[in-house]
Structures are given as structure tokens and as C-alpha cells.
Design an enzyme around this catalytic site. Sequence first.
Site, PDB file in Angstrom:
ATOM      1  N   HIS A  86       0.337  -1.894   0.256  1.00  0.00           N
ATOM      2  CA  HIS A  86       0.086   0.386  -0.624  1.00  0.00           C
ATOM      3  C   HIS A  86       0.364   1.233   0.217  1.00  0.00           C
ATOM      4  O   HIS A  86       0.094   1.977   0.087  1.00  0.00           O
ATOM      5  CB  HIS A  86      -1.147  -0.077   0.861  1.00  0.00           C
ATOM      6  N   ASP A 224       1.493  -7.550   2.360  1.00  0.00           N
ATOM      7  CA  ASP A 224       1.742  -6.085   1.940  1.00  0.00           C
ATOM      8  C   ASP A 224       2.873  -6.154   1.632  1.00  0.00           C
ATOM      9  O   ASP A 224       3.305  -5.242   2.701  1.00  0.00           O
ATOM     10  CB  ASP A 224       0.637  -5.199   2.798  1.00  0.00           C
ATOM     11  N   SER A 614       4.047   2.178   8.520  1.00  0.00           N
ATOM     12  CA  SER A 614       3.658   1.225   7.335  1.00  0.00           C
ATOM     13  C   SER A 614       4.905   1.464   6.778  1.00  0.00           C
ATOM     14  O   SER A 614       6.254   1.536   6.823  1.00  0.00           O
ATOM     15  CB  SER A 614       3.205   1.814   7.508  1.00  0.00           C
TER      16      SER A 614
HETATM   17  N1  ARG Z   1      -4.654   0.389   7.980  1.00  0.00           N
HETATM   18  C1  ARG Z   1      -3.955   0.469   7.221  1.00  0.00           C
HETATM   19  C2  ARG Z   1      -3.139   1.836   7.279  1.00  0.00           C
HETATM   20  O1  ARG Z   1      -3.597   2.314   8.030  1.00  0.00           O
HETATM   21  C3  ARG Z   1      -3.170  -0.083   5.858  1.00  0.00           C
HETATM   22  C4  ARG Z   1      -4.118   0.792   4.754  1.00  0.00           C
HETATM   23  C5  ARG Z   1      -4.744  -0.223   3.496  1.00  0.00           C
HETATM   24  N2  ARG Z   1      -5.751   0.989   2.845  1.00  0.00           N
HETATM   25  C6  ARG Z   1      -6.569   0.546   3.215  1.00  0.00           C
HETATM   26  N3  ARG Z   1      -8.451   0.953   3.076  1.00  0.00           N
HETATM   27  N4  ARG Z   1      -6.588  -1.235   3.106  1.00  0.00           N
HETATM   28  O2  ARG Z   1      -2.256   2.235   6.522  1.00  0.00           O
HETATM   29  N1  GLU Z   2      -0.971   1.399   7.659  1.00  0.00           N
HETATM   30  C1  GLU Z   2      -0.573   1.833   8.416  1.00  0.00           C
HETATM   31  C2  GLU Z   2       0.055   3.223   7.664  1.00  0.00           C
HETATM   32  O1  GLU Z   2       0.163   2.641   5.651  1.00  0.00           O
HETATM   33  C3  GLU Z   2       0.411   1.998   9.279  1.00  0.00           C
HETATM   34  C4  GLU Z   2      -0.735   1.792  10.329  1.00  0.00           C
HETATM   35  C5  GLU Z   2      -0.793   1.381  11.853  1.00  0.00           C
HETATM   36  O2  GLU Z   2      -1.338   2.870  11.535  1.00  0.00           O
HETATM   37  O3  GLU Z   2      -0.605   1.519  12.737  1.00  0.00           O
HETATM   38  O4  GLU Z   2       1.453   3.746   7.858  1.00  0.00           O
END
Ligand code: ARG
Ligand code: GLU
Length: 688
Positions: A86, A224, A614
Amino acid sequence: MRKNFFVAICSLLMLSLGVARADDGMWLPSLIGQRIGDMQAKGFKLGAEDIYSVNQASLKDAVVLFGRGCTGEIVSSDGLLLTNHHCGYSQIQSHSSVEHDYLKDGFWAMSRDEELTNPGLTVKILQRMEDVTQAVLAGFTEGSMTESWRDSVVKHNADVIRKEAEAAGKGLKASVEAMYYGNQYFLFVYKEFRDVRLVGAPPSSIGKFGGDTDNWMWPRHTGDFSIFRIYAGKDNEPAEISEENVPYHPRRFLRISTEGVKEGDFTMVFGFPGSTQEYLHSEAVRYIGEVSDPVKIDLRTRRLAIQKKYMSESPDVRIRYSAKNASVANAWKKWQGEARGLARNHVVQAKRDYEARFEKWAEGTPYEGVTGKLAAVYSQLEKYALAIDYYKESVATVEIASAAASFFKSDGKADLGGFYKNYYLPIDKECFIEVMNVFDANMPADLLPEWYLAQKKEYRTIEKWAEVLFGKSAFRAEHSPVYKSSDPAYQFHLNMEDWYRNTLLPRTKALTDELNLLYRLYVRGQMEFEPQKDFFPDANLTLRVAYGKVSGYSPADAVRYEPVSTLKGIIEKDNPEIFDYNIPQKLRDIYAAGGHEDQPVCFLATNHTTGGNSGSPVLNADGELIGLNFDRVWEGTMSDIHFDPEICRNITLDIRYLLFLVKEIGNAQWLVDEMLAPATEEDPRQQI
Ligand code: ARG
Ligand code: GLU
């Protein structure tokens, strides 16, 4: 008296025990000496100098700020870089076409010649960091100047320091960042590399497996990751994109461990967390959990429902809105976890109790009354804060208005092709009607601008307004013959943004200045109040160390989650009918051939992380790479405000799943070989 003494000793003991036990914290690498004893007691086998050193190669030389808000790590002496899928998403997308859909099918360079350049993408490697508080505050005396004056002194001094640092070498980028609400300032000097090439990415059905259904959740099975390579000039220094460039040779890269993890193992996350607010006043926490999050969630629920309706009716619309829908859904889901977590943990009450104890202690000190003053400022600020939240989640989300804005801001030079490729007017229009009705019903009339009230008078309903705005705007479709500045979409943007920037925000300026001053005092006070506790500065996209251990958790009464997921779970979820769970046939075949049932996929640990982490390397007790951080669990997303070691977990992609995919799905054995190349005499990996 004796009893009081006893109580004091007991609470001191409990506090220090608490300090030794808790896994929260995002520590500055240059000050990791403060924590290294605790880290070693928990299993870490290296020293502080191995993590961060100005004199010798250290782990920090292998960690990069990837793009504008992710982390990556270098895993070979030829600059091979790992980050999340991502995080590389827009690069993968930008190389994709109907003929080569790398998002759908994945991309694997089979040699270095096939690696793809990405104009605009940068990675930054930290060279050094330094406490510059004195220099930043030179010419400022606390108590004798206004906050605005202080801001301008800080800005001026920081600029001088930054420019001087950048002038010292090629490709250097520097920034001065406030810590502890401006009680301390640090200079960060980075080398910025501008030739970063795409090397590999799995198909989205693996890299985004589970989609938004599984996002922020456990059990998780997302592959990922994506692979890049840093290129440099022949002198190994940063250079613009060029055929002449060669792979960058880092001072240090990470050694990969394929030994695997089990419950209780030491873990460390080394990366760039974006933003946390751990020292907030109870009123701010109440506002976030009980007012702001619910308002924002509600507005996004409405938009998501409209998007979903049109997306399910047409595959074309589904593709157009997939990235937008994912980003709207990402924060939407996080806020829900956050609001629930704050409530479930009674964080507001805990903060109030803390403030009461603090004030008792603060009597007769310069900190006396600071929490009451903060509460008073918050009660004045709330109305405006709410208006800002409504603005951002309604007015500012109207797509046609943003298109008009970028057209006029660029004097007609902006290429709107990309905008229309991913635009569907019926969604935008229906969302406009939905969110503007909510905005209208909730905005106090005395805050609204004349222009808005005049439009309302003219159109009477938001629906009628939408008919005109979307019916008459030249931006309703690509290649309009004429664009006029009187365009209704542009006027909407212009007037509402003007109101936001020039009326709404300025009305909060005096209050936010006051807040900054009070927080500076309050955080200093908290540190004096609990002298035995190490305070970490809130995350601000600077390099941090978090450490903890592999650990499952209990999300609810009578439920216990194991910390490791496997390929078997992917096969269990696999369903060709469900977009988020439709894996490539190749993966099904590999599994069916047998021998991969126990292939580990993701694992949970107690590291304190946030957005920006991330792609961060997750290291074992020997400082070896065991995975890539990519998410947190839903029940623990309140950790940006309050970290509860019982329930806050970060989610990591197991490095062994990454290696498995590169080999089995990508058939890119050459990359596996590069990542696992045995150490040699001159190998920088051996310096640790
Ligand atoms: N939750 C993770 C973050 O905050 C992964 C995001 C990837 N995007 C999604 N909508 N699945 O970035
Ligand atoms: N998916 C998040 C990012 O893109 C990290 C997840 C979180 O917020 O801990 O940085």
C-alpha cells in the site's frame, strides 16, 4: 505520617514496575541509551550504538523514510529496498495500463534493466540528529513574549540551522522538529535519494488480500509488500534519475532471519511514525472520542454507502473509485476502533483522575492550575473545532470543486486527465447532497459566511443547489470548451475555502496559541510530576524505535487470538465470488500441491506504532529482519492517544511469506538470492 510514607513508597514501586513492564513508547534513536537496559532485560542482544551511531554504521543506516509517509528498509548491499504494497501502490498503479496491469497481475523485474523509474519518489536516510533547543530558542525569553512572537523566533532560527545543515553536502535535506510541545527541538539531517526504482510487487489479490474487510483486523493474511531499489550516482551520492546511475551501496543493510517467531519473542520496530497525542488533556480526549470521531464517521458512512451503491452496479465505477474508497474507508474504520477503545478503557475518566492528582502535586508550583486553564480553552475552542471537522469531511470532499480549484490554481495548466479517469459525477453529486445537508443542519449560522447564506436563500434546498452546481459547471466532464471563473463549482471552492482559511481558522488562532503555551507547560509539569518515568515525545514523522514482544490478545470476553496466521487461513478465506478474498489460481495450485499448510503469513506484537510505520522493519533480538510492519488491530487503534498493553497490537508481514511469494508467485529467485546472500568479510552486515 508513617502511613503516608508507606503509601508513597508503594506507589513509587508500582510506578517503577509499571515502567519496566509497559511496552508503549516511540523512542528517539539517539537517546535509546535511556531504554537500552530495559530492552536488553526483555531480550535484545545488541547495544545502543548498534541502533544509532554517528561514528560507525548502525541499523539506522538501513531504515528509510519512503515517499512522504511510509517507512522502508534496505536489505542488500545493492540498495534493495522493502516497503508495503500500500506504500508503493501509486507507483505500481502509475506503471500499469490495460496491457500491463501490474496492480492486478503483479510486477517482477527479472534483471536490473527491467527495474522501473519513478519520477517524484524519494527516499531519505537519516545521517544524524541533534538537540538544537538552545539555538532554536536563542533570543526568546519565556514569559516575556507572545506565542506568535515565539513562533517567528523559532521559525527564523530553525531556518538558519536547517539551511546550514543542508549546505554541508550533496543531496542533504534537513528539518528541525519540535518535541514535547516545543520544550525541545531536534535537527534531523537526511540524504535524499531521487532515483528509486520499482523491482517487484505481488498481485493486489495478495498484496491487498482481505481489502477493507480485513483492514485493521486480526486474523490477517495480507501480503502487504513491494520491492524497490535505490540508485545513486557513480560516487554513491544522491543523483537525479539517470541511466548512468548505479545501485546505491548503503553503510548498513539488514540481515534477514528465516528462523521465525513465536509468542513472547522480542521485537523491535524501527521507522517513521507520523503522529500521536499521548499527553492530551481529558477534554481533548472527550472531544475526539465522543464528538469528533462520531461526526467524521457518520459523514464517511454516508459517502461510503453512496460509493458502494454505484461501485456494485458497475465494474468500471468500481475500478475508478477503488483507491478513493479505500482511503475514505481506512480512517473511517480506524476512528471507529479508536472511539470504542477510548470508551472501553475509560480513558477520559483516567485522564481526569490523573489531572486531579497532578493538580494536587502542582500546588505552589508554576504548573498550578494548568489543567483547569486547558479545560477553559477547550470549552471555547470546541465550537470551532467542530466546524473545522464538518468542513473537512463535507465541503472539502466535493471532488468537482477540487478539480476546478486545481485548474484555476495552475492557470489552466493542470492536466485533469487523471482526475476524470477516476471520476464519476453521480457519486460526487449524491455525496454533495448528502454531506452538505449534514453540514447545513449542524453548522451554527453565526459561523457561516455571507456567501453561503446567500446561496441557501437562492436555492432553498441543497438538492436544488446541486442541480445547478453539477448541471452548469464546465468541470462536469473532461474537455469543456470554456472555463470561467464564475463557474459554480469553482465559486463553491473559492468562497468556502476562503471562509475556512480567512475566517474560521483565524478565529481559533488566539485559542490555539494559548493551547500551545499551556501544553508546553503541562508536559514539562508532567515530567516533573513523574520524574521516574521516561517520557517519549509524540510521533512527528521522525525516526523512532518501538520495542515489545510477539503476543496474541483477547479482543472481547471469551475470545483469544493467536499471534501467527498461516497460508491455511488464506485458503479458508479464499472465495472467487468475493473480490477481497479472490486469490490468484497459482497460489491455490501451490497450496494444493501440498507442503505449505504451515507457511506463516502475519504475526502480532506489542510494539507501539502508528500511521507512517507502514513498511517499517520488524527486527528480532539480534537486530535481524523478521517482518514488515503494516497495520494495527482495530481494538487497539486508540493507541495514538492511549496505549493499552493488553490490547494494542501491531500487525507484521512475516518475512518468510515475502520470500515465499517472491520465489513461488514472482519466480524471481534472483531477488531471494540477493536478499539472503551470505555475509562476506567486507560485508557491512558483519559489523554488527
Ligand atoms: N490500515 C493500514 C494503514 O493505515 C493499511 C491501509 C491500506 N488501505 C486500505 N484501505 N486497506 O495504512
Ligand atoms: N497502515 C498504516 C500506515 O500506512 C500503519 C498502520 C497504523 O496506523 O498503525 O502507516
